[in-house]
Design a protein around this motif. Structure first.
Motif, mmCIF file in Angstrom:
data_model
loop_
_atom_site.group_PDB
_atom_site.id
_atom_site.type_symbol
_atom_site.label_atom_id
_atom_site.label_comp_id
_atom_site.label_asym_id
_atom_site.label_seq_id
_atom_site.Cartn_x
_atom_site.Cartn_y
_atom_site.Cartn_z
ATOM 1 N N GLN A 4 0.833 -1.206 0.000
ATOM 2 C CA GLN A 4 0.000 0.000 0.000
ATOM 3 C C GLN A 4 0.868 1.257 0.000
ATOM 4 O OE1 GLN A 4 -2.554 0.376 3.387
ATOM 5 N NE2 GLN A 4 -3.650 2.132 2.549
ATOM 6 N N ALA A 5 1.941 1.252 0.778
ATOM 7 C CA ALA A 5 2.848 2.407 0.819
ATOM 8 C C ALA A 5 3.538 2.594 -0.524
ATOM 9 C CB ALA A 5 3.874 2.229 1.932
ATOM 10 N N LEU A 6 3.872 1.491 -1.192
ATOM 11 C CA LEU A 6 4.502 1.581 -2.506
ATOM 12 C C LEU A 6 3.547 2.178 -3.536
ATOM 13 C CD1 LEU A 6 7.001 0.933 -4.222
ATOM 14 C CD2 LEU A 6 5.964 -1.299 -4.692
ATOM 15 N N VAL A 7 2.281 1.781 -3.482
ATOM 16 C CA VAL A 7 1.291 2.330 -4.412
ATOM 17 C C VAL A 7 1.115 3.821 -4.179
ATOM 18 C CG1 VAL A 7 -1.166 2.310 -4.987
ATOM 19 C CG2 VAL A 7 0.073 0.161 -4.796
ATOM 20 N N VAL A 8 1.020 4.243 -2.924
ATOM 21 C CA VAL A 8 0.866 5.668 -2.612
ATOM 22 C C VAL A 8 2.094 6.444 -3.061
ATOM 23 C CG1 VAL A 8 0.696 7.313 -0.706
ATOM 24 C CG2 VAL A 8 -0.762 5.295 -0.744
ATOM 25 N N ARG A 9 3.255 5.859 -2.864
ATOM 26 C CA ARG A 9 4.503 6.523 -3.243
ATOM 27 C C ARG A 9 4.627 6.691 -4.752
ATOM 28 N NH1 ARG A 9 10.198 4.658 -0.616
ATOM 29 N NH2 ARG A 9 11.389 6.457 -1.244
ATOM 30 N N ALA A 41 -0.117 20.654 -11.209
ATOM 31 C CA ALA A 41 -0.501 21.358 -9.980
ATOM 32 C C ALA A 41 -0.054 20.637 -8.713
ATOM 33 C CB ALA A 41 -2.013 21.561 -9.940
ATOM 34 N N ALA A 42 0.063 19.308 -8.752
ATOM 35 C CA ALA A 42 0.354 18.607 -7.505
ATOM 36 C C ALA A 42 1.371 17.476 -7.621
ATOM 37 C CB ALA A 42 -0.937 18.048 -6.918
ATOM 38 N N GLY A 43 1.664 16.986 -8.795
ATOM 39 C CA GLY A 43 2.523 15.804 -8.940
ATOM 40 C C GLY A 43 3.937 15.954 -8.421
ATOM 41 N N PRO A 44 4.730 16.887 -8.962
ATOM 42 C CA PRO A 44 6.118 17.003 -8.491
ATOM 43 C C PRO A 44 6.199 17.365 -7.007
ATOM 44 C CG PRO A 44 5.832 18.165 -10.570
ATOM 45 C CD PRO A 44 4.476 17.749 -10.111
ATOM 46 N N GLY A 45 5.328 18.231 -6.554
ATOM 47 C CA GLY A 45 5.329 18.611 -5.144
ATOM 48 C C GLY A 45 4.932 17.473 -4.230
ATOM 49 N N ALA A 46 4.004 16.626 -4.678
ATOM 50 C CA ALA A 46 3.605 15.474 -3.867
ATOM 51 C C ALA A 46 4.767 14.500 -3.722
ATOM 52 C CB ALA A 46 2.401 14.777 -4.492
ATOM 53 N N ALA A 47 5.549 14.321 -4.777
ATOM 54 C CA ALA A 47 6.717 13.436 -4.685
ATOM 55 C C ALA A 47 7.762 14.026 -3.738
ATOM 56 C CB ALA A 47 7.312 13.213 -6.067
ATOM 57 N N LEU A 48 7.976 15.335 -3.824
ATOM 58 C CA LEU A 48 8.945 15.978 -2.923
ATOM 59 C C LEU A 48 8.458 15.957 -1.482
ATOM 60 C CD1 LEU A 48 10.028 19.025 -5.082
ATOM 61 C CD2 LEU A 48 11.494 17.182 -4.270
ATOM 62 N N THR A 49 7.183 16.185 -1.275
ATOM 63 C CA THR A 49 6.624 16.152 0.072
ATOM 64 C C THR A 49 6.688 14.734 0.639
ATOM 65 O OG1 THR A 49 5.141 17.940 -0.531
ATOM 66 C CG2 THR A 49 4.616 16.759 1.469
ATOM 67 N N GLY A 50 6.467 13.733 -0.194
ATOM 68 C CA GLY A 50 6.594 12.354 0.250
ATOM 69 C C GLY A 50 8.022 12.000 0.605
ATOM 70 N N THR A 116 8.052 14.811 -15.260
ATOM 71 C CA THR A 116 7.665 13.421 -15.023
ATOM 72 C C THR A 116 8.882 12.580 -14.655
ATOM 73 O OG1 THR A 116 5.807 13.620 -16.553
ATOM 74 C CG2 THR A 116 6.556 11.392 -16.036
ATOM 75 N N VAL A 117 9.987 12.788 -15.365
ATOM 76 C CA VAL A 117 11.210 12.040 -15.045
ATOM 77 C C VAL A 117 11.729 12.429 -13.662
ATOM 78 C CG1 VAL A 117 13.629 11.728 -15.712
ATOM 79 C CG2 VAL A 117 11.842 11.634 -17.443
ATOM 80 N N LEU A 118 11.734 13.725 -13.362
ATOM 81 C CA LEU A 118 12.182 14.166 -12.038
ATOM 82 C C LEU A 118 11.275 13.651 -10.924
ATOM 83 C CD1 LEU A 118 13.291 17.839 -12.769
ATOM 84 C CD2 LEU A 118 14.747 15.877 -12.268
ATOM 85 N N THR A 119 9.980 13.607 -11.176
ATOM 86 C CA THR A 119 9.037 13.077 -10.188
ATOM 87 C C THR A 119 9.265 11.583 -9.972
ATOM 88 O OG1 THR A 119 7.414 14.732 -10.814
ATOM 89 C CG2 THR A 119 6.582 12.817 -9.643
ATOM 90 N N THR A 120 9.536 10.855 -11.038
ATOM 91 C CA THR A 120 9.798 9.420 -10.922
ATOM 92 C C THR A 120 11.072 9.174 -10.119
ATOM 93 O OG1 THR A 120 8.707 9.047 -13.047
ATOM 94 C CG2 THR A 120 10.122 7.283 -12.220
ATOM 95 N N VAL A 121 12.122 9.927 -10.419
ATOM 96 C CA VAL A 121 13.379 9.773 -9.681
ATOM 97 C C VAL A 121 13.180 10.127 -8.207
ATOM 98 C CG1 VAL A 121 15.716 10.720 -9.432
ATOM 99 C CG2 VAL A 121 14.849 10.105 -11.692
ATOM 100 N N THR A 122 12.444 11.201 -7.944
ATOM 101 C CA THR A 122 12.190 11.610 -6.559
ATOM 102 C C THR A 122 11.394 10.547 -5.809
ATOM 103 O OG1 THR A 122 12.187 13.919 -7.243
ATOM 104 C CG2 THR A 122 11.196 13.422 -5.122
ATOM 105 N N ALA A 123 10.430 9.943 -6.458
ATOM 106 C CA ALA A 123 9.617 8.921 -5.798
ATOM 107 C C ALA A 123 10.425 7.661 -5.504
ATOM 108 C CB ALA A 123 8.409 8.568 -6.650
ATOM 109 N N LEU A 124 11.459 7.412 -6.282
ATOM 110 C CA LEU A 124 12.274 6.221 -6.069
ATOM 111 C C LEU A 124 13.396 6.432 -5.061
ATOM 112 C CD1 LEU A 124 12.522 4.942 -9.743
ATOM 113 C CD2 LEU A 124 11.091 4.044 -7.909
ATOM 114 N N CYS A 125 13.655 7.669 -4.700
ATOM 115 C CA CYS A 125 14.709 7.976 -3.720
ATOM 116 C C CYS A 125 14.279 7.518 -2.330
ATOM 117 C CB CYS A 125 14.984 9.479 -3.672
ATOM 118 S SG CYS A 125 15.888 10.076 -5.093
#
Length: 151
Positions: A4-9, A41-50, A116-125
């Motif tokens: 579940q945490a992986l899906v949210v991330r 509006a929310a994707g990159p910031g949500a990854a950074l906030t996560g 999108t690429v930066l958001t993907t990299v951020t989510a995988l960090c």
């Protein structure tokens, strides 16, 4: 990490790749505009906030002294993360757009692809850990004097 945490991330990067796929729709399609607009509006910031989530949760909100509302901290923390995600997303869009303009290769597709690429990299960090709370030194006490002394 739980599934579940992986899906949210991975939701923000998925939204980015979905927005890129939505670019194949006709130009005036409301679905295209909604997918791209929601991600920007929310994707990159949500990854950074996560990414910074544990560090943000280390110091919860403090409510007003007059009214001790039990739900204040939870609601306040959620609102803080939501606003932080939106503002970080807007900052990321502006920063990436400005860099691409300065380089001379600006296009809407390239901004979306870069984010999108930066958001993907951020989510995988790996998540940032919270720093330990600072220890405060006890207040300096006045020097003790004996009764009857001149000092």
């Amino acid at each position: 990490m739980t599934p579940q945490a992986l899906v949210v991330r991975m939701l923000p990067p998925f939204a980015g790749w979905l927005a890129l796929a939505a670019l194949a729709l006709p130009g005036g399609s409301p679905l295209r505009g909604a997918a791209v607009g929601l991600f920007l509006a929310a994707g990159p910031g949500a990854a950074l906030t996560g990414l910074c989530g544990p560090a943000l949760a280390a110091r919860p909100a403090e409510g007003p002294v007059e009214g001790r509302d039990a739900g204040f901290a939870r609601g306040s923390d959620r609102l803080e993360r939501l606003m932080l995600a939106v503002l970080l997303s807007i900052a990321a869009v502006l920063l990436v757009g400005t860099v691409l303009i300065a380089v001379g290769v600006f296009s809407g597709y390239l901004v979306l692809l870069t984010l999108t690429v930066l958001t993907t990299v951020t989510a995988l960090c790996p998540r940032l850990r919270a720093s330990p709370a600072r220890r405060t030194l006890p207040a300096a006490s006045p020097p003790t004097t004996r009764k009857g002394s001149a000092l």
